[in-house]
Design a protein around this motif. Structure first.
Motif, mmCIF file in Angstrom:
data_model
loop_
_atom_site.group_PDB
_atom_site.id
_atom_site.type_symbol
_atom_site.label_atom_id
_atom_site.label_comp_id
_atom_site.label_asym_id
_atom_site.label_seq_id
_atom_site.Cartn_x
_atom_site.Cartn_y
_atom_site.Cartn_z
ATOM 1 N N SER A 29 0.831 -1.201 0.000
ATOM 2 C CA SER A 29 0.000 0.000 0.000
ATOM 3 C C SER A 29 0.861 1.244 0.000
ATOM 4 C CB SER A 29 -0.906 0.018 1.236
ATOM 5 O OG SER A 29 -1.580 1.255 1.331
ATOM 6 N N ARG A 30 0.584 2.145 -0.921
ATOM 7 C CA ARG A 30 1.424 3.339 -1.060
ATOM 8 C C ARG A 30 1.326 4.260 0.152
ATOM 9 N NH1 ARG A 30 -3.071 4.215 -4.347
ATOM 10 N NH2 ARG A 30 -4.167 6.201 -4.032
ATOM 11 N N ILE A 31 0.201 4.208 0.872
ATOM 12 C CA ILE A 31 0.023 5.127 1.993
ATOM 13 C C ILE A 31 0.935 4.784 3.164
ATOM 14 C CG2 ILE A 31 -2.364 5.589 1.344
ATOM 15 C CD1 ILE A 31 -3.240 3.851 3.678
ATOM 16 N N LEU A 32 1.543 3.616 3.135
ATOM 17 C CA LEU A 32 2.405 3.191 4.243
ATOM 18 C C LEU A 32 3.853 3.634 4.053
ATOM 19 C CD1 LEU A 32 1.013 -0.404 4.852
ATOM 20 C CD2 LEU A 32 0.479 1.705 6.093
ATOM 21 N N TYR A 33 4.177 4.166 2.901
ATOM 22 C CA TYR A 33 5.555 4.575 2.630
ATOM 23 C C TYR A 33 5.787 6.022 3.041
ATOM 24 C CZ TYR A 33 6.541 0.201 0.315
ATOM 25 O OH TYR A 33 6.747 -1.139 0.060
ATOM 26 N N ASP A 34 6.977 6.265 3.587
ATOM 27 C CA ASP A 34 7.284 7.573 4.146
ATOM 28 C C ASP A 34 8.014 8.497 3.180
ATOM 29 O OD1 ASP A 34 8.090 5.566 6.928
ATOM 30 O OD2 ASP A 34 6.309 6.835 6.784
ATOM 31 N N TYR A 35 8.826 7.917 2.332
ATOM 32 C CA TYR A 35 9.675 8.726 1.452
ATOM 33 C C TYR A 35 9.465 8.293 0.003
ATOM 34 C CZ TYR A 35 11.907 9.607 5.935
ATOM 35 O OH TYR A 35 12.146 9.943 7.243
ATOM 36 N N TRP A 36 9.501 9.299 -0.889
ATOM 37 C CA TRP A 36 9.263 9.045 -2.310
ATOM 38 C C TRP A 36 10.278 9.778 -3.157
ATOM 39 C CZ3 TRP A 36 5.412 5.880 -4.236
ATOM 40 C CH2 TRP A 36 4.467 5.416 -3.293
ATOM 41 N N GLY A 37 10.609 9.166 -4.291
ATOM 42 C CA GLY A 37 11.400 9.864 -5.285
ATOM 43 C C GLY A 37 10.505 10.697 -6.183
ATOM 44 N N GLN A 38 11.138 11.387 -7.145
ATOM 45 C CA GLN A 38 10.394 12.276 -8.033
ATOM 46 C C GLN A 38 9.831 11.548 -9.237
ATOM 47 O OE1 GLN A 38 13.601 11.849 -8.182
ATOM 48 N NE2 GLN A 38 13.975 11.589 -10.372
ATOM 49 N N GLY A 39 10.266 10.315 -9.469
ATOM 50 C CA GLY A 39 9.740 9.509 -10.563
ATOM 51 C C GLY A 39 10.588 9.551 -11.814
ATOM 52 N N THR A 40 10.506 8.488 -12.592
ATOM 53 C CA THR A 40 11.175 8.424 -13.885
ATOM 54 C C THR A 40 10.196 7.837 -14.901
ATOM 55 O OG1 THR A 40 13.162 7.641 -15.039
ATOM 56 C CG2 THR A 40 12.203 6.131 -13.447
ATOM 57 N N GLN A 41 10.161 8.432 -16.084
ATOM 58 C CA GLN A 41 9.181 8.043 -17.095
ATOM 59 C C GLN A 41 9.665 6.811 -17.859
ATOM 60 O OE1 GLN A 41 6.066 9.549 -18.076
ATOM 61 N NE2 GLN A 41 5.925 7.652 -19.277
ATOM 62 N N VAL A 42 8.781 5.847 -17.990
ATOM 63 C CA VAL A 42 9.015 4.685 -18.836
ATOM 64 C C VAL A 42 7.921 4.663 -19.900
ATOM 65 C CG1 VAL A 42 9.030 2.166 -18.959
ATOM 66 C CG2 VAL A 42 10.156 3.340 -17.047
ATOM 67 N N THR A 43 8.330 4.647 -21.151
ATOM 68 C CA THR A 43 7.390 4.603 -22.255
ATOM 69 C C THR A 43 7.694 3.394 -23.124
ATOM 70 O OG1 THR A 43 7.222 7.015 -22.259
ATOM 71 C CG2 THR A 43 6.426 5.856 -24.217
ATOM 72 N N VAL A 44 6.689 2.556 -23.323
ATOM 73 C CA VAL A 44 6.856 1.352 -24.123
ATOM 74 C C VAL A 44 6.021 1.499 -25.388
ATOM 75 C CG1 VAL A 44 6.706 -1.156 -24.179
ATOM 76 C CG2 VAL A 44 7.152 0.027 -22.007
ATOM 77 N N SER A 45 6.686 1.475 -26.522
ATOM 78 C CA SER A 45 5.979 1.631 -27.796
ATOM 79 C C SER A 45 5.603 0.265 -28.366
ATOM 80 C CB SER A 45 6.853 2.393 -28.788
ATOM 81 O OG SER A 45 8.028 1.655 -29.072
ATOM 82 N N SER A 46 4.498 0.232 -29.073
ATOM 83 C CA SER A 46 4.022 -1.040 -29.644
ATOM 84 C C SER A 46 4.609 -1.277 -31.025
ATOM 85 C CB SER A 46 2.503 -1.029 -29.722
ATOM 86 O OG SER A 46 2.062 0.068 -30.475
#
Length: 125
Positions: free
Chosen positions: A108-125
């Motif tokens: 569950s995401r609500i249980l985590y205290d610290y987060w990164g800013q994220g990285t984009q992953v794009t998968v093309s078909s």
């Protein structure tokens, strides 16, 4: 304070692979005290659990949508966690976030205290 920084995202064709990294840092910080997780969020959707790993790295758990394709791992000596993604599908396109929490790992995401800013992953078909 704990800082998490993701890297390794990008554009890949369906069936391809990527490895995401999550580097952790902070004053007197030791990654070995934290369970870690990966989550992802696609446009218009809620943030979804991907995988989690215990503080020691002895136990890992993956969500049903990525089981058998993604592997979570960590190197506490380097304060870094990884997500190895194979056989990528267009449905895997999302911003991927790493997160940390004291104690047991969680889905569950609500249980985590610290987060990164994220990285984009794009998968093309």
């Amino acid at each position: 304070q704990v800082q998490l920084v993701e890297s390794g995202g990008g554009l890949v064709q369906a069936g391809g692979s990527l490895r995401l990294s999550c580097a952790a840092s902070g004053r007197t910080f030791s990654l070995s005290l934290y369970a870690m997780g990966w989550f992802r969020q696609a446009p218009g959707k809620e943030r979804e659990f991907v995988a989690a790993i215990t503080a020691s790295g002895s136990t890992a758990y993956s969500g049903d949508s990525v089981k058998g394709r993604f592997t979570i791992s960590r190197d506490n000596a380097k304060n870094t966690m990884y997500l190895h993604m194979n056989t990528l599908k267009p449905d895997d396109t999302a911003v991927y976030y790493c997160a940390a929490k004291r104690g047991m790992y969680a889905t569950s995401r609500i249980l985590y205290d610290y987060w990164g800013q994220g990285t984009q992953v794009t998968v093309s078909s």
